[in-house]
Design a protein around this motif. Structure first.
Motif, PDB file in Angstrom:
ATOM      1  N   LEU A   1       0.814  -1.223   0.000  1.00  0.00           N
ATOM      2  CA  LEU A   1       0.000   0.000   0.000  1.00  0.00           C
ATOM      3  C   LEU A   1       0.844   1.268   0.000  1.00  0.00           C
ATOM      4  CD1 LEU A   1      -2.787  -1.017   2.571  1.00  0.00           C
ATOM      5  CD2 LEU A   1      -2.906  -1.105   0.097  1.00  0.00           C
TER       6      LEU A   1
ATOM      7  N   LEU B   1      -4.073   4.125  -5.892  1.00  0.00           N
ATOM      8  CA  LEU B   1      -4.077   2.976  -4.981  1.00  0.00           C
ATOM      9  C   LEU B   1      -5.510   2.466  -4.859  1.00  0.00           C
ATOM     10  CD1 LEU B   1      -2.636   1.187  -2.903  1.00  0.00           C
ATOM     11  CD2 LEU B   1      -3.025   2.983  -1.211  1.00  0.00           C
TER      12      LEU B   1
ATOM     13  N   ILE C   1       1.890   6.725   2.463  1.00  0.00           N
ATOM     14  CA  ILE C   1       1.245   6.423   1.165  1.00  0.00           C
ATOM     15  C   ILE C   1       1.715   7.428   0.113  1.00  0.00           C
ATOM     16  CG2 ILE C   1      -1.003   6.493  -0.030  1.00  0.00           C
ATOM     17  CD1 ILE C   1      -2.090   4.849   2.289  1.00  0.00           C
TER      18      ILE C   1
ATOM     19  N   ILE D   1      -6.791   7.573  -4.145  1.00  0.00           N
ATOM     20  CA  ILE D   1      -7.176   6.274  -3.589  1.00  0.00           C
ATOM     21  C   ILE D   1      -8.620   6.009  -4.023  1.00  0.00           C
ATOM     22  CG2 ILE D   1      -7.637   4.968  -1.456  1.00  0.00           C
ATOM     23  CD1 ILE D   1      -5.431   6.629  -0.104  1.00  0.00           C
TER      24      ILE D   1
ATOM     25  N   GLU E   1     -11.558   3.333  -3.261  1.00  0.00           N
ATOM     26  CA  GLU E   1     -11.820   2.260  -2.300  1.00  0.00           C
ATOM     27  C   GLU E   1     -12.737   1.175  -2.879  1.00  0.00           C
ATOM     28  OE1 GLU E   1     -11.245   4.724   1.880  1.00  0.00           O
ATOM     29  OE2 GLU E   1     -13.270   4.242   1.226  1.00  0.00           O
TER      30      GLU E   1
ATOM     31  N   THR F   1     -10.355   2.379   4.923  1.00  0.00           N
ATOM     32  CA  THR F   1      -9.644   3.468   5.592  1.00  0.00           C
ATOM     33  C   THR F   1     -10.253   3.722   6.965  1.00  0.00           C
ATOM     34  OG1 THR F   1      -9.297   4.446   3.407  1.00  0.00           O
ATOM     35  CG2 THR F   1      -8.908   5.880   5.301  1.00  0.00           C
TER      36      THR F   1
ATOM     37  N   CYS G   1      -9.509  10.867  -2.186  1.00  0.00           N
ATOM     38  CA  CYS G   1      -9.969   9.522  -1.831  1.00  0.00           C
ATOM     39  C   CYS G   1     -11.407   9.348  -2.303  1.00  0.00           C
ATOM     40  CB  CYS G   1      -9.855   9.348  -0.318  1.00  0.00           C
ATOM     41  SG  CYS G   1     -10.300   7.713   0.191  1.00  0.00           S
TER      42      CYS G   1
END
Ligand code: NAD
Length: 424
Positions: free
Chosen positions: A292, A299, A316, A321, A323, A329, A344
């Motif tokens: 990660l 990611l 990171i 990101i 998810e 998270t 994110c």
């Protein structure tokens, strides 16, 4: 660190409290009515059942089963059934609330629910699993319903369990009602495109975010954690879009290659290797905790919850990101990512492709008319792009991150419905 994110990181002794912490932050920013917030802090219905099952050794074992209906303001409740040893009332409640928000963000006519059985499916025979699934379906005969509460697979369950549950439910009710459950095998009313849908949603959300960031797919690299349903389809679809996949991992091994990993070769390898990555030779094996934090632009955590934490968030390197997993998270990691200006795309938006195609399955079942895979994918992509745009606009309007903006998007819809219908 913003005031919003500080508050969200304070209360998370239980999973449900972690959901409420984020709900409270969003509620404050958007000025949600306190009455509506109260309604959503308390799930509508929680059912716990004891399921006696005849085991292969000839003895009865009792299993705990759960179903929580969090909300039905936008429509019948929707949510999966999980078979795992750590299933408990708190976890089911949190997952049910997430489903309410996920369905609202994706603009589906559903409320949220979740169910589960505390069991270890890998330690049970097929016969024991069938008897357990049928006992659960029988115990939920007054909860489930095509216009009431519609389950689907989740961790530890698949189309096989859905087929048993559907069959038991239909026998008890005396009607053929395929739409009472989604995620079914194709032969009994499943939808084309459902298998890859969650990974596809991850791909559509990634492309939408990259566009906002002025990045071309061909210019970026990605790391994907998890090579199961979500991770394997996400890695394949992202690489088909020209994104270079530099890191992959599952519970058996993690790999990295700056030059990029051939995802077709990985798929061929896992099919022959009991669906796990261990032993793959097309990239360098790295320690699991390095995956990660390895160098990449995007990611995608697509394995399990609570993997991006206060400890690894500062390290990171990704700019984005997305998810794929539910709850990857922790609330403590949110403010760290926010301070690092990492965008994110939260779970309730990024992985809503699965429930979106479940919704299409239900629509096709109700109509008795089935679409091609291209039709399913095209409708899915449009819905995901619209959902992403709503959340992005709310993030700008309310000067907050995508996670809280996704909650705000959901709460705006649910508040309207509660206000129009009345709380009771
Ligand atoms: P899956 O069981 O098909 O795959 C899980 C993957 O995670 C496997 O590759 C497994 O090896 C890997 N994994 C497990 N433990 C790990 C660890 N400690 N480190 C690294 N990898 C690990 O499950 P899935 O359906 O792909 O679901 C993954 C996540 O996505 C879950 O959080 C699930 O709730 C969420 N999700 C799934 C769907 C769906 O349609 N399948 C929809 C929405 C959300």
């Amino acid at each position: 660190m913003s005031a919003q994110t500080v508050n969200a990181s304070q209360a998370h002794e239980s999973m449900f409290e972690a959901v409420l912490a984020r709900l409270d932050v969003a509620a404050k920013i958007m000025n949600l009515s306190e009455e509506v917030a109260q309604v959503l802090r308390n799930p509508q219905k929680q059912v716990k059942v004891s399921l006696p099952v005849m085991m292969d050794v000839g003895k009865i074992q009792i299993f705990e089963g759960y179903r929580t209906i969090h909300s039905t303001h936008l429509g019948p409740s929707k949510g999966g059934i999980r078979y795992a040893m750590d299933v408990n009332a708190d976890e089911v409640m949190a997952l049910a609330a997430w489903m309410s928000f996920k369905c609202a963000v994706a603009n589906l006519p559903y409320g949220g629910a979740k169910g589960g059985i505390k069991c270890d499916p890998r330690a049970m025979s097929v016969g024991e699993l069938e008897r357990l699934s049928r006992a659960y379906a029988a115990s939920m005969k007054d909860i489930f319903g095509v216009n009431r509460d519609i389950p689907a697979p989740d961790m530890g369950t698949s189309g096989r369990e859905m087929a048993w549950i559907l069959d038991e439910y239909n026998k008890i009710t005396g009607e053929d009602n395929p739409g009472v459950i989604t995620g079914k095998p194709l032969a009994i009313g499943g939808s084309l495109g459902r298998d890859a849908a969650t990974g596809r949603g991850v791909m559509v959300n990634t492309l939408a975010a990259l566009k906002k960031m002025n990045l071309k797919p061909s210019e970026v690299t990605a790391v994907v954690q998890g090579f199961g349903n979500v991770g394997s389809h996400a890695a394949r679809l992202l690489s088909e879009q020209g994104i270079k996949i530099v890191g992959i991992g599952d519970h058996t091994a993690s790999f990295y290659s700056e030059k990029g990993i051939d995802i077709t070769a990985v798929h061929e390898y896992v099919i022959k290797n009991n669906r796990v990555l261990k032993g793959f030779t097309g990239a360098t094996e790295i320690a699991a905790d390095q995956l990660l934090i390895s160098k990449c632009d995007v990611l995608v955590p697509a394995a399990l919850q609570n993997v991006i934490t206060e400890e690894n968030a500062p390290k990171i390197q990704a700019k984005l990101i997305v998810e794929g997993a539910n709850g990857p998270t922790t609330p403590d990691a949110d403010p760290i990512l926010h301070d690092k200006k990492i965008i994110c795309v939260p779970d309730i938006l990024a992985n809503s492709g699965g429930v979106t195609v479940s919704y299409f399955e239900w629509v096709q079942n109700k109509a008795g008319y089935y679409w091609t895979e291209d039709e399913v994918n095209a409708k899915h992509d449009i819905k995901m792009e619209i959902a992403f745009e709503h959340v992005w606009n709310n993030a700008t309007r309310f000067k907050t991150g995508m996670r809280i903006a996704a909650y705000i998007t959901a709460l705006q819809k649910i508040e309207q419905a509660v206000t129009l219908k009345g709380a009771y």
